[in-house]
Write an enzyme that holds these catalytic residues in place. Structure first.
Site, PDB file in Angstrom:
ATOM      1  N   GLU A 261      -7.697   0.872   6.680  1.00 41.15           N
ATOM      2  CA  GLU A 261      -6.397   0.292   6.997  1.00 41.15           C
ATOM      3  C   GLU A 261      -6.408  -0.206   8.442  1.00 41.15           C
ATOM      4  O   GLU A 261      -6.979   0.463   9.313  1.00 41.15           O
ATOM      5  CB  GLU A 261      -5.285   1.320   6.800  1.00 41.15           C
ATOM      6  CG  GLU A 261      -5.113   1.757   5.357  1.00 41.15           C
ATOM      7  CD  GLU A 261      -3.941   2.727   5.159  1.00 41.15           C
ATOM      8  OE1 GLU A 261      -3.203   2.976   6.142  1.00 41.15           O
ATOM      9  OE2 GLU A 261      -3.759   3.218   4.043  1.00 41.15           O
ATOM     10  N   HIS A 279       1.083   0.522   3.185  1.00 38.52           N
ATOM     11  CA  HIS A 279       1.400   1.862   3.683  1.00 38.52           C
ATOM     12  C   HIS A 279       2.879   1.961   4.109  1.00 38.52           C
ATOM     13  O   HIS A 279       3.196   2.277   5.265  1.00 38.52           O
ATOM     14  CB  HIS A 279       0.486   2.235   4.849  1.00 38.52           C
ATOM     15  CG  HIS A 279       0.300   3.733   4.975  1.00 38.52           C
ATOM     16  ND1 HIS A 279      -0.863   4.307   5.421  1.00 38.52           N
ATOM     17  CD2 HIS A 279       1.131   4.771   4.706  1.00 38.52           C
ATOM     18  CE1 HIS A 279      -0.736   5.616   5.435  1.00 38.52           C
ATOM     19  NE2 HIS A 279       0.472   5.920   5.003  1.00 38.52           N
TER      20      HIS A 279
END
Length: 533
Positions: A261, A279
């Protein structure tokens, strides 16, 4: 007048809550350069931060009046915990503030997956009217498999049960009474995989859970299963998921978290059956208000000398008592972790037994350290000596302290004992003359050794040649034995063998040891030496 410096933007409600206290003065100064923060911090009793401000050792050492650092959120990677602990500064976070946000996002992803909502949205925006292309399924009457029954997993299960889903759960560390309250049938993973129409994960990312869902697990699942992961990237093998979706084994997946990420490129993004979000699990206005309010309340409690529960480091302890217990803290926590590694199944009731002079004192702190050791390897939330008991209670784990002033040949012994799926399991230890931890019993078999690193704990029938055969297997596979100890109650009966090995034993070697006729159980464990608090 006590002073609080708010270093990062938080919800106004949290600032207002602090200001409601007549003896607390609040200053909001966001985006301070490091040098300016160091210059300003000496007059403040508490700091409130999110993730932007780095509370380094230098900041903490400059904060000569600091009593608390509050993180309006969960992660505390931007705070030097060791430096704060050494200076007696309590570090607080707000682990419960975004629970419902994560729960609701999980359910939103599940429903979007079931009804193909993102795909239909994109199609209609592109000027198409394709009703037949986006036929969905109902969740009512379907089976949901929930892996991990902590705060978020439990709430997802409860809500989906109310929507008519049959809920199966897997979490070996939740007491049966707790799962029954939630309307969850607790099963093992193979049964969950075989029955679930939807599988949602709510586990931390650890070495045990990394890629816990891979090709082997997908093969055990129902054809057409749907996968949801709003927990941690890395618990699913993303390449295996891609292959399972491409083959049709998995009908679709909804992902909020990823191994890397921010996610910029992934084969999963090529698949129409996979829906994704960046997220967003905790990204709601309410969650941000909640974490701000939680941290404000906790800061107030610390500054007023009241009990607080969301500390990340060690709570204050009366100096006289701490001086007596402090040498035993690493032993207590390490025994707790070893117990968890040896136990199979959930923790319903745990006894912590104190013998010798420890039985003469209030050992609440040691029991909490044991609980931290028991739970730390298996939970997602950050555990500490303040919240370990709260988390255990929340999960239905009952803890009992037993004190026996006599009955042991060592000056002071700590034993951790509990009932597991395989019966009663226990570990006991003491401190040697040099202050090093010693193991003195495993499952009531007497031993005496200084545990180090990787170990094999082997239950076996006490017969000639067993130790030699086990040693031969390890030697043939280039695994060196650093030390060993055998414990038994009587000749020819059941016994335990503890082998310290230089490297972890691979699964095929463990299987070969298990095939020795007299061996009844092989358990690889690692002695994790907790640091002195």
């Amino acid at each position: 007048m006590m002073k609080v410096l708010v270093c990062d933007p938080i919800a106004d409600q949290g600032i207002e809550r602090l200001r409601q206290e007549g003896d607390i003065e609040v200053t909001v100064a966001t985006g301070l350069p490091r040098e300016e923060l160091i210059a300003r911090v000496p007059v403040y009793d508490a700091l409130v931060v999110r993730s932007e401000t780095k509370v380094t050792r230098e900041v903490i050492e400059a904060g000569t009046n600091l009593k608390a650092i509050g993180r309006a959120g969960v992660g505390v990677d931007n705070i030097d915990i060791d430096a704060a602990t050494k200076r007696g500064v309590v570090v607080l976070n707000a682990p419960e503030g975004n629970t419902l946000a994560a729960v609701e996002h999980t359910i939103a992803m599940l429903m979007a997956l079931a009804r193909n909502i993102p795909q239909a949205h994109a199609s209609l925006k592109a000027g198409k009217w394709e009703r037949k292309a986006f036929m969905g399924i109902q969740v009512d009457g379907k089976t949901l498999g929930v892996i991990g029954l902590g705060r978020i997993g439990s709430e997802v299960a409860r809500r989906m049960h109310a929507l008519g889903m049959h809920v199966l759960g897997f979490d070996p560390f939740v007491a049966p009474e707790r799962s029954a309250e939630l309307g969850i049938e607790v099963v093992d993973l193979p049964r969950l995989f075989a029955a679930a129409d939807f599988v949602t994960l709510h586990v931390p990312l650890t070495k045990e859970t990394r890629h816990m869902i891979g090709s082997k697990e997908f093969a055990q699942m129902k054809d057409g299963v749907r996968i949801i992961n709003c927990a941690r990237g890395g618990v699913i093998d993303e390449q295996a998921l891609y292959d399972a979706v491409k083959s049709g084994k998995v009908a679709g997946a909804a992902l909020d978290v990823f191994e890397q990420e921010p996610l910029k490129t992934s084969p999963l993004l090529e698949l129409d059956q996979v829906i994704v979000t960046p997220h967003l699990g905790a990204s709601t206005e309410e969650a941000q208000i909640n974490v701000a309010m939680h941290i404000a309340e906790e800061i107030i409690k610390v500054l007023k000398g009241e009990f607080f529960k969301n500390a990340v480091n060690v709570p204050s302890v009366p100096p006289a008592l701490l001086a007596k217990l402090k040498p035993f803290m690493p032993l207590a926590e390490s025994l707790g972790r070893l117990y968890t590694e040896l136990a199979v199944g959930g923790h319903g009731r745990i006894e912590v037994i104190y013998r010798g002079f420890l039985a003469e004192h209030d050992v609440t702190l040691l029991t909490t350290a044991v609980l931290k050791g028991v739970l730390d390897p298996i939970l997602q939330e950050k555990l500490n000596l303040v919240n370990a008991r709260f988390v255990a209670s929340e999960r239905g784990i009952k803890v009992a302290e037993v004190k026996e002033r006599d009955g042991d040949r060592y000056p002071a012994v700590i034993e951790v004992r509990g009932e597991t799926e395989e019966g009663i399991r226990s570990v006991a230890g003491c401190l040697g003359e040099n202050g090093m931890s010693r193991l003195v019993r495993i499952n009531d078999y007497p031993i005496d050794l200084v545990p180090l690193g990787h170990m094999l704990v082997i239950d076996y029938e006490d017969r000639p040649g067993v130790i030699g055969r086990v040693g031969t297997i390890l030697g043939r596979n280039n695994i060196n034995i650093a030390y060993m100890q055998v414990g038994r109650k009587s000749a020819g009966g059941q016994a335990v063998m503890v082998l310290g090995i230089d490297d972890p034993a691979p699964a095929d070697v463990l299987a070969e040891v298990s095939r020795v006729a007299e061996v009844t159980r092989v358990r690889p464990v690692e002695w994790w030496q907790a640091q002195e608090q």
